[in-house]
Design a protein around this motif. Structure first.
Motif, short mmCIF file in Angstrom:
data_model
loop_
_atom_site.label_atom_id
_atom_site.label_comp_id
_atom_site.label_asym_id
_atom_site.label_seq_id
_atom_site.Cartn_x
_atom_site.Cartn_y
_atom_site.Cartn_z
N LEU A 68 0.86 -1.22 -0.15
CA LEU A 68 0.00 -0.01 -0.04
C LEU A 68 0.80 1.40 0.03
O LEU A 68 1.56 1.49 1.02
CB LEU A 68 -0.94 -0.06 1.23
CG LEU A 68 -1.92 -1.11 1.52
CD1 LEU A 68 -2.66 -1.32 2.75
CD2 LEU A 68 -2.61 -1.38 0.36
N PRO A 69 0.69 2.25 -0.96
CA PRO A 69 1.82 3.16 -1.03
C PRO A 69 1.42 4.14 0.28
O PRO A 69 2.41 4.56 0.72
CB PRO A 69 1.13 4.11 -2.35
CG PRO A 69 0.23 2.97 -2.92
CD PRO A 69 -0.21 2.12 -2.05
N ARG A 70 0.56 4.23 0.78
CA ARG A 70 0.29 5.04 2.03
C ARG A 70 1.19 4.52 3.27
O ARG A 70 1.73 5.17 4.14
CB ARG A 70 -0.97 5.11 2.48
CG ARG A 70 -1.25 6.04 3.77
CD ARG A 70 -2.68 6.21 3.95
NE ARG A 70 -2.86 7.45 4.87
CZ ARG A 70 -4.00 8.32 4.39
NH1 ARG A 70 -4.81 8.17 3.54
NH2 ARG A 70 -4.06 9.42 4.83
N ALA A 75 6.19 0.36 6.43
CA ALA A 75 6.20 -1.20 6.60
C ALA A 75 7.53 -1.80 5.95
O ALA A 75 8.23 -2.80 6.60
CB ALA A 75 5.03 -1.88 5.49
N ALA A 76 8.24 -1.25 5.04
CA ALA A 76 9.64 -1.46 4.62
C ALA A 76 10.53 -1.31 5.74
O ALA A 76 11.42 -2.43 5.90
CB ALA A 76 10.03 -0.84 3.46
N ASP A 138 5.80 6.90 -8.53
CA ASP A 138 4.51 7.12 -8.43
C ASP A 138 3.73 7.28 -7.11
O ASP A 138 2.44 7.67 -6.85
CB ASP A 138 3.74 6.05 -9.21
CG ASP A 138 4.00 5.95 -10.49
OD1 ASP A 138 4.60 6.83 -11.06
OD2 ASP A 138 3.92 4.86 -11.41
N ASP A 139 4.52 7.15 -6.16
CA ASP A 139 3.94 7.06 -4.52
C ASP A 139 3.65 8.76 -4.30
O ASP A 139 4.62 9.47 -4.57
CB ASP A 139 5.02 6.62 -3.55
CG ASP A 139 5.12 5.11 -3.47
OD1 ASP A 139 4.50 4.46 -4.09
OD2 ASP A 139 5.88 4.61 -2.81
N ALA A 140 2.60 8.74 -3.67
CA ALA A 140 2.48 10.11 -2.86
C ALA A 140 3.13 10.31 -1.71
O ALA A 140 3.28 9.38 -0.77
CB ALA A 140 0.88 9.93 -2.66
N GLU A 141 3.53 11.67 -1.86
CA GLU A 141 4.53 11.81 -0.40
C GLU A 141 3.64 11.92 0.63
O GLU A 141 2.44 12.80 0.51
CB GLU A 141 5.48 12.97 -0.62
CG GLU A 141 6.52 12.57 -1.80
CD GLU A 141 7.51 11.43 -1.08
OE1 GLU A 141 7.89 11.91 0.16
OE2 GLU A 141 8.05 10.59 -1.79
#
Length: 141
Positions: A68-70, A75-76, A138-141
């Protein structure tokens, strides 16, 4: 104008969709074969079965979270921490004569090559997770 990406950078997104399910699947196995996993917890650690369940929950949650991008970056980082936390179990498995019982056949009595070969792969897994602590384009910051 977009900057060109290296071949490795172009693999970052697809490899993410491999990594997440790998952790979810590995985490679920902690609930299918908990007593087998408890056998590789080093004896100096308390409550091996509780640690197996805890690490299983963490793997599932972090495996989903990295997709999930958010929640990807946190999580990483969680996966990096988890991999470092479970490293003593890999060392114990490599250095002891434990024969894992009650699990799938492939887990039972791995060869010395497999036992010791797992250790350098932990470095690869840590680096793979760390890669996602940096945002995808493409991730939103």
């Amino acid at each position: 104008m977009r900057t060109p990406h290296s071949p490795l950078a172009r693999l970052k997104q697809p490899l993410l969709y491999l990594m997440g399910p790998i952790y979810v699947g590995a985490g679920l196995l902690h609930f299918v074969y908990p007593h087998a996993y408890a056998q590789i917890i080093p004896p100096f650690l308390p409550q091996p079965l509780a640690l197996v369940y805890l690490s299983g929950v963490a793997e599932v949650a972090l495996g989903v979270g990295v997709l999930l991008p958010r929640t990807r970056r946190i999580a990483a980082w969680g996966l990096v921490a988890l991999l470092l936390a479970i490293f003593p179990a890999n060392i114990y498995m490599a250095t002891s004569d434990v024969v894992i019982q009650g699990g799938p056949d492939w887990l039972g009595d791995p060869s010395d090559v497999v036992r010791w070969g797992r250790l350098p792969f932990q470095v690869v897994f840590v680096l793979w997770a760390w890669w996602y602590t940096r945002p995808l384009p493409d991730d939103a910051e």
